[in-house]
Design an enzyme around this catalytic site. Structure first.
Site, PDB file in Angstrom:
ATOM      1  CB  SER A  60      -0.847  -0.137   1.034  1.00 63.57           C
ATOM      2  OG  SER A  60      -2.071  -0.712   1.141  1.00 63.57           O
ATOM      3  CE  LYS A  63      -4.023   1.704  -0.923  1.00 61.87           C
ATOM      4  NZ  LYS A  63      -4.269   0.817  -0.294  1.00 61.87           N
ATOM      5  CB  SER A 115      -3.978   1.655   3.759  1.00 60.86           C
ATOM      6  OG  SER A 115      -3.814   1.002   3.253  1.00 60.86           O
TER       7      SER A 115
END
Length: 404
Positions: A60, A63, A115
């Protein structure tokens, strides 16, 4: 024996007496991530690296690129209509509904604090129309930032064997993102409540997972301006964060950490960077860097921008510069025009270039009245034809200037 003891005590006293004035470089900390860096945000210089260009699945931390493209291509108040795909995504979700209307701001909070994968996909579809088109945009932006060991497949970081980045590349993406004020505002918010929407009657609250901004956490780090965690079973743990102290901003990136020690490791790396290195402004925009003096032509050369460099705190070395070999005697320019470039060297290493502006104007009349024309005509008969051609060119330039 007595003399020996006295000598040892005296030696210890001498060594300890000035210790508070010495910035001895520490041994770099050991970290468990397979790829790790500390990057100075102002210069892009690496202060620490461990396999900086080895690429791994980043989970993640992906991101931060999704956030960068969102902040560069949308307004926070833009309305996003959720498609059918984001609500069905795997992994962490805010709980979006098909047809739900939400602002870009709300989706960014879900993306960066909790997230949430559905928020990532919703933003990707809003910007590019599809996940595949957004991935293309991600990779183009990565290359422009100098991220040469990166390939993004999706906006979430869900595992794909071809979805990879390195610690250096991740730090370059964070470097660009951290320059956007809205990012730090969002990334340092501890919690955010998304108001009811057309599809949800209940507000939804997201909480910040970055412990370096949580004052009650044992990992709180004063000056941290944002960070992003990442984890999947296949990708292991990754983390990227930015922090500022005494006007210097550092970025730490850790990729592929099997031991989940990225919070304490990041603190160790930040401390190593801040304790041992210093950001120095060599020139401010508008400073006179040097003066061009040739053929009785004197031109102050002015810094077109600020120029910084990083050095170890105990290093007394001074940078030097090398000018591009330019003959300004026959050139026409105005005050403020770029007329030269300086390459800056520190301890023999090229640390960057600085455009130089002219502090004065230099027009046709000054060229025609200069001693160099007289010398060309009188002292060297072989240059007379060249001088005539040059004077003719000046005349044509002048006529065109006033007629056309």
């Amino acid at each position: 024996m007595k003399k020996t003891i006295t000598f040892i005590l005296l030696l210890l006293l001498i060594c300890s007496g000035n210790s508070y004035n010495v910035y001895a470089k520490e041994t770099p900390p050991s970290v468990s991530a397979d790829s790790a860096v500390v990057l100075d945000a102002a210069t892009g210089q690496l202060l620490y690296s461990k396999n900086p260009d080895s690429a791994y699945p980043p989970a993640s931390t992906t991101k931060i690129m999704t956030a960068l493209l969102t902040l560069e291509n949308t307004n926070l108040n833009d309305k996003v209509v959720i498609g059918k795909n984001p609500p069905a995504v795997e992994g962490t979700r805010l709980g979006l509904y098909p047809g739900e209307e939400m602002t870009v701001r709300d989706l960014l909070y879900g993306l960066l604090l909790a997230s949430d994968n559905d928020c990532a996909e919703a933003l990707a579809e809003h910007i590019s129309g599809s996940m595949d088109k957004f991935a293309v945009k991600m990779n183009i932006r990565a290359k422009k930032l100098g991220a040469e060991n990166t390939n993004f497949i999706n906006p979430t970081g869900l595992f794909n064997e071809n979805h990879k980045t390195s610690a250096r590349d991740l730090s370059l993406i964070m470097r660009a993102l951290s320059k956007i004020p809205e990012y730090s505002k969002i990334a340092t918010t501890l919690s955010y409540t998304i108001p009811p929407t057309n599809k949800s009657t209940q507000p939804r609250t997201v909480w910040n997972e970055n412990k370096l901004v949580q004052k009650q956490s044992m990992y709180y780090y004063s000056g941290c301006e944002g960070g992003k965690t990442g984890y999947t079973i296949q990708s292991l743990h990754s983390y990227v964060a930015t922090a500022t102290r005494n006007g210097e901003t550092l970025i730490v990136a850790l990729v592929h950490d099997k031991n989940k020690t990225f919070f304490p490791d990041s603190i160790s790396l930040f401390n190593f960077g801040f304790n041992n290195f210093q950001l120095v402004k060599l020139y401010s925009k508008g400073d006179v860097v040097t003066t061009y003096n040739k053929n009785k032509l004197s031109v102050p050369l002015i810094a077109a921008s600020d120029f910084y460099y990083v050095k170890e705190k105990d290093d007394k070395s001074i940078p030097n510069l090398k000018l591009k070999n330019e003959n300004l005697s026959f050139k026409l320019f105005k005050a403020g025009d770029v007329v030269n470039k300086a390459t800056i060297y520190f301890k023999g290493t090229n640390i960057g270039a600085l455009n130089l502006l002219s502090g004065v104007s230099h027009d046709e009349k000054q060229i025609l009245n200069s001693d160099i024309i007289e010398n060309m005509v009188i002292k060297n008969k072989y240059i007379i034809p060249a001088a005539i051609l040059f004077l003719a060119a000046i005349a044509v330039f002048t006529i065109k200037k006033y007629i056309f």
